[in-house]
Design an enzyme around this catalytic site. Structure first.
Site, PDB file in Angstrom:
ATOM      1  N   SER A  41      -3.438   6.485   0.410  1.00 10.25           N
ATOM      2  CA  SER A  41      -4.794   6.995   0.589  1.00 10.25           C
ATOM      3  C   SER A  41      -5.266   7.774  -0.645  1.00 10.25           C
ATOM      4  CB  SER A  41      -4.856   7.840   1.859  1.00 10.25           C
ATOM      5  OG  SER A  41      -6.179   8.014   2.287  1.00 10.25           O
ATOM      6  N   ASP A 155      -6.382   2.640   6.337  1.00  6.76           N
ATOM      7  CA  ASP A 155      -5.592   3.668   5.657  1.00  6.76           C
ATOM      8  C   ASP A 155      -4.088   3.538   5.904  1.00  6.76           C
ATOM      9  OD1 ASP A 155      -4.488   6.340   4.995  1.00  6.76           O
ATOM     10  OD2 ASP A 155      -6.602   6.879   4.772  1.00  6.76           O
TER      11      ASP A 155
END
Length: 302
Positions: A41, A155
């Protein structure tokens, strides 16, 4: 004397990921050489940009964004999969730093995302750097899923928020260094300079009702310290994000316990909200301060 080499692992954490920049600067200033990076991320964003040799450009850009600039980069959408498309911010990034291929980076780099709907972890080791970062940073309910070669990704923190298992197995380094942006409240650092600035900033004084209401709706992303007082009477979105945060924190703890990490820097989850990128300069300094402290302790055998 040759520099000590470091395998660097950078966790997920939204805007708190700007602290990764300060950690990297502290490592370099302390005479360490980063020879491999695994990120997730925001860790994928900072790690990938650093591996491309463009971190100073990125830092200069991000540190000059104020609240309005950050807001203007959010291309809102009515999609049920997320309220930000993410095209605008990556378009702005590409104007200052060109995209490149992961396999051509100066430093070996990998990042992780989750393919949907099968729920399998996907590790990006080659191809477009920005496509990989966009996939790794597609926070559920915030950013719409990323599409790469016809597949959709969200994510990587869903399955692997601090990807210690992705450090290259055959590459022996002096140190395994990790940064956890989802640390406990006890890891919180009060930045005196920023506090003084906020106390005297008209933007943080009494706000009109409509703006106060708007901030409350998006408090999960812009105001980390309001979470505790809002536990009672959570909306379904609040509850979903709160649950995701708790699961991610516990998963990070379990992963860290499993690996023999030489140095770990913990940044409190309450340090900044997910989308508070206007606080980049403050977060960089906090990351740098915490990294220097951790390095000194390690070098002195504490």
């Amino acid at each position: 004397m040759s520099k000590k080499t470091v395998s660097l692992v950078l966790s997920s954490g939204g805007a708190r990921g700007m602290a990764h920049i300060g950690v990297i600067e502290a490592l370099e200033e302390s005479g360490y050489e980063i020879v491999s990076i695994a990120g997730c991320s925001s860790g994928a964003l900072v790690g990938g940009i650093y591996a491309s040799g463009n971190l100073p450009k990125f830092k200069d850009w991000i540190c000059n964004l104020d609240r309005i600039d950050v807001f203007s980069l959010m291309d809102f959408t009515i999609s049920s999969k997320g309220f930000i498309k993410g095209v605008k911010v990556f378009g702005a990034l590409q104007k200052i730093i060109e995209d490149c291929q992961i396999e051509d980076l100066n430093i070996p780099f990998v990042c992780t995302a989750v393919e949907i709907p099968n729920g399998k972890e996907h590790v990006f080791r080659k191809g477009s750097l920005y496509s990989a970062i966009r996939a790794s940073a597609s926070i559920p309910t915030v950013f719409t899923p990323a599409k790469v070669y016809g597949k959709e990704y969200i994510d990587g923190s869903i399955l692997n928020p601090i990807p210690l298992n992705l450090i290259p197995k055959g590459k022996i380094t002096d140190l395994l260094f990790a940064v956890d942006l989802n640390g406990p409240k006890t890891a919180f650092v009060e930045n005196i300079k920023e506090k003084e600035k906020k106390d005297n900033d008209p933007a943080t004084m009494k706000l009109p009702f409509w703006l106060t209401e708007y901030r409350m709706k998006f408090s999960n992303y812009f105001s980390s310290n309001e979470k505790e007082v809002k536990v009672k009477g959570m909306s379904s979105l609040d509850l979903l994000n709160y649950s995701f945060d708790m699961l991610q924190d516990r998963l990070s703890e379990l992963v860290i316990e499993k690996y023999n990490v030489d140095i770990i820097v913990e940044i409190s989850r309450t340090q900044a909200g997910t989308l508070e990128f206007h606080r980049a300069a403050e977060l960089i300094e906090i990351g740098k301060q915490k990294a220097f402290e951790a390095i000194i302790k390690y070098e002195n055998g504490y």
